[in-house]
Motif scaffolding. Structure first.
Motif, PDB file in Angstrom:
ATOM      1  N   ALA A 350      -1.834  11.639  -8.501  1.00  0.00           N
ATOM      2  CA  ALA A 350      -1.538  10.488  -7.647  1.00  0.00           C
ATOM      3  C   ALA A 350      -2.744  10.130  -6.781  1.00  0.00           C
ATOM      4  CB  ALA A 350      -0.322  10.782  -6.771  1.00  0.00           C
ATOM      5  N   GLN A 353      -4.956   7.993  -8.762  1.00  0.00           N
ATOM      6  CA  GLN A 353      -4.457   6.623  -8.831  1.00  0.00           C
ATOM      7  C   GLN A 353      -4.832   5.833  -7.581  1.00  0.00           C
ATOM      8  OE1 GLN A 353      -0.245   6.608  -9.704  1.00  0.00           O
ATOM      9  NE2 GLN A 353      -0.483   8.079 -11.375  1.00  0.00           N
ATOM     10  N   MET A 354      -5.051   6.544  -6.477  1.00  0.00           N
ATOM     11  CA  MET A 354      -5.443   5.891  -5.236  1.00  0.00           C
ATOM     12  C   MET A 354      -6.956   5.669  -5.148  1.00  0.00           C
ATOM     13  SD  MET A 354      -2.976   7.971  -2.584  1.00  0.00           S
ATOM     14  CE  MET A 354      -3.183   6.831  -1.204  1.00  0.00           C
ATOM     15  N   GLN A 390      -7.087   3.790  -1.889  1.00  0.00           N
ATOM     16  CA  GLN A 390      -6.321   2.564  -1.750  1.00  0.00           C
ATOM     17  C   GLN A 390      -4.833   2.888  -1.700  1.00  0.00           C
ATOM     18  OE1 GLN A 390      -7.786  -0.348  -1.320  1.00  0.00           O
ATOM     19  NE2 GLN A 390      -9.875   0.395  -1.715  1.00  0.00           N
ATOM     20  N   ALA A 392      -0.850   2.974  -2.334  1.00  0.00           N
ATOM     21  CA  ALA A 392      -0.155   3.032  -3.619  1.00  0.00           C
ATOM     22  C   ALA A 392       1.289   3.433  -3.398  1.00  0.00           C
ATOM     23  CB  ALA A 392      -0.847   4.030  -4.548  1.00  0.00           C
ATOM     24  N   ASP A 393       2.090   3.329  -4.458  1.00  0.00           N
ATOM     25  CA  ASP A 393       3.429   3.902  -4.485  1.00  0.00           C
ATOM     26  C   ASP A 393       3.311   5.368  -4.859  1.00  0.00           C
ATOM     27  OD1 ASP A 393       5.021   1.830  -3.671  1.00  0.00           O
ATOM     28  OD2 ASP A 393       5.589   1.184  -5.681  1.00  0.00           O
ATOM     29  N   LEU A 394       3.861   6.243  -4.043  1.00  0.00           N
ATOM     30  CA  LEU A 394       3.725   7.680  -4.244  1.00  0.00           C
ATOM     31  C   LEU A 394       5.094   8.337  -4.257  1.00  0.00           C
ATOM     32  CD1 LEU A 394       0.879   8.184  -1.611  1.00  0.00           C
ATOM     33  CD2 LEU A 394       0.581   8.057  -4.098  1.00  0.00           C
ATOM     34  N   TYR A 405       0.289  13.697   0.436  1.00  0.00           N
ATOM     35  CA  TYR A 405       0.399  12.270   0.120  1.00  0.00           C
ATOM     36  C   TYR A 405       0.444  11.438   1.395  1.00  0.00           C
ATOM     37  CZ  TYR A 405       1.300  13.228  -4.842  1.00  0.00           C
ATOM     38  OH  TYR A 405       1.200  13.611  -6.154  1.00  0.00           O
ATOM     39  N   SER A 416       0.909   1.935   1.672  1.00  0.00           N
ATOM     40  CA  SER A 416       1.514   2.821   0.679  1.00  0.00           C
ATOM     41  C   SER A 416       3.006   2.938   0.944  1.00  0.00           C
ATOM     42  CB  SER A 416       0.881   4.217   0.733  1.00  0.00           C
ATOM     43  OG  SER A 416      -0.491   4.184   0.416  1.00  0.00           O
TER      44      SER A 416
END
Length: 446
Positions: A350, A353-354, A390, A392-394, A405, A416
């Motif tokens: 994750a 992904q950020m 950046q 994000a959905d976590l 997170y 986020s």
């Protein structure tokens, strides 16, 4: 990323990019307080435990104690619990199952319940999915003490028809949970128990202090051997739990990752020494006084490091995940070798992904080989930084990964949505209010 609908009501919105600054307070350690509560079952008189945090694991154990007839109420000062075990009784199986499913701690009730009632029931167990935590070893230990175990569809039924007797046990790995199981069982067992290759974490030592106050006879040798001479009777205790060094390190890492400053009231230096050395090596600053520790980012670039987790007195695995977020902001290549839990680096996907650059490896990239090196586990990481994160959905995977997170969301640019935040309540007291007190821009969905 697809978000399960069942988690949509368990969300925290984090607007990142702002340093966290201010003061928060930590109370007793999550890895001690619930176990000290279980120890109260062994006493023939009431116990008082102070510095108790309001976290889910405490509520789970409180409910289990009450189901077994223990009177539990708040004490005279904030964070104090009074526990009277004078009327311990058998609990309803369905009620135990309802309380125990969210925690692995109930397995530690086995020894005390066998001593008090002659029988115990343990349903299926929960906990964080970070790697193997074989409960079978707990049952093997209890068998060596003389327990019989009947595995049924709804759980494990244990009895001790001839009582429990001391024995010699060598752990294949210095497991904290297994060491706690032996301690809580051996103190009232007949004869002497010798436990070698034991865990010696500060929380284990504090549990031993609790048991010694109750009348137990326990000695610790420098070679990780613990000897327990069983006694006929234990009394209640009065004890103030040691502060939570794992929560302290999480807030310290958050200060570093967000370029902020956090004073952690209640934090203690002695149990944090290994972490503090690494924190300073990365480039973080700290200041210690009689009431706590202040952590801050002093400005300038952070340093990449090589880090290897280990059992105490090494760098704790629960410190690793929050610090990895800060390492995404360090200049160069950091190497992290996880030797305690084989699946603890999965949370890094994750972070990638950020915008983080983290590569996982099956090889041991630390200074020495470990037990996971030949078993095909992604247990080493190379973190390349600094990178701009950046929003994000976590989706939170486990307790420490979940707080990590939150740190990443605080450090990231943009907004986020962090799903599954209730899991963080297992080990972080009032964490949303603490974030707000530190100036974090967080909110629950409307």
């Amino acid at each position: 990323m697809e978000i399960a609908s069942s988690m949509t009501d368990d969300v925290l919105i984090v607007h990142g990019g702002t340093p966290i600054e201010g003061e928060i307070k930590v109370r007793g350690a999550k890895n001690l307080v619930p176990k000290a509560m279980v120890a109260a079952l062994l006493g023939s008189s009431p116990s008082r435990l102070r510095n108790v945090p309001d976290i889910r694991d405490v509520r789970v154990v409180r409910g289990l104690l009450q189901l077994h007839g223990v009177t539990v109420r708040t004490g005279e000062e904030p964070g104090e619990l009074y526990m009277d075990p004078s009327r311990v009784e058998r609990a309803n199986v369905a009620d135990i199952d309802a309380h125990a499913g969210s925690s692995r701690i109930p397995i530690l009730l086995c020894g005390p319940l066998l001593h008090r009632l002659g029988h115990a029931f343990i349903p299926g167990l929960g906990g964080c999915d970070i790697g193997g935590r074989p409960v079978d070893f707990h049952f093997d230990v209890l068998r060596q003490f003389g327990a019989t175990i009947d595995k049924r569809a709804d759980g494990q039924y244990l009895e001790a028809p001839r009582g429990l007797r001391g024995c010699k046990i060598r752990l294949p790995y210095p497991s904290v949970g297994s060491t706690e199981q032996v301690l809580l069982t051996a103190v009232l067992a007949e004869g002497v128990t010798e436990l070698s290759n034991a865990a010696v974490e500060p929380e284990i030592e504090d549990l031993i202090c609790v048991l010694q106050k109750m009348g137990a006879m326990i000695s610790m040798d420098t070679d990780r051997t613990i000897r327990i001479t069983g006694v006929d009777r234990l009394e209640g205790y009065t004890h103030r739990a040691l502060p939570d060094r794992l929560e302290t390190a999480s807030w310290a890492s958050a200060a570093l990752a967000t370029k902020g400053s956090v004073y952690v009231r209640g934090a203690a230096q002695r149990e944090m020494m290994t972490f503090l050395n690494v924190y300073r090596k990365v480039g973080g600053a700290f200041e210690i006084d009689d009431e706590g520790i202040r952590f801050w980012h002093p400005g300038g670039p952070l340093n990449a490091i090589a880090l290897e987790t280990d059992v105490h007195p090494g760098f704790q695995t629960d410190w690793q995940q929050p610090l990895v977020v800060a390492l995404t902001q360090a200049s160069g290549l950091s190497i992290v070798h996880e030797t305690v839990y084989e699946s603890r680096l999965g949370f890094t996907s994750a972070l990638n992904q950020m915008g983080a650059h983290i590569q996982l490896y099956r090889e041991c990239l630390g200074g020495s080989a470990c037990r996971f090196g030949q078993r095909n586990f992604l247990h080493s990481a190379v973190v390349s930084g600094p990178t701009t994160l950046q929003g994000a959905d976590l989706v939170i995977p486990d307790l420490r990964g979940g707080f990590s997170y939150l740190i990443a969301a605080l450090a990231a640019q943009g907004t986020s949505r962090v799903h599954g935040i209730d899991l963080i309540n297992r080990g972080y007291e009032n964490f949303i209010k603490k974030l707000e007190d530190l100036g974090a821009k967080v909110e629950r969905p409307a």
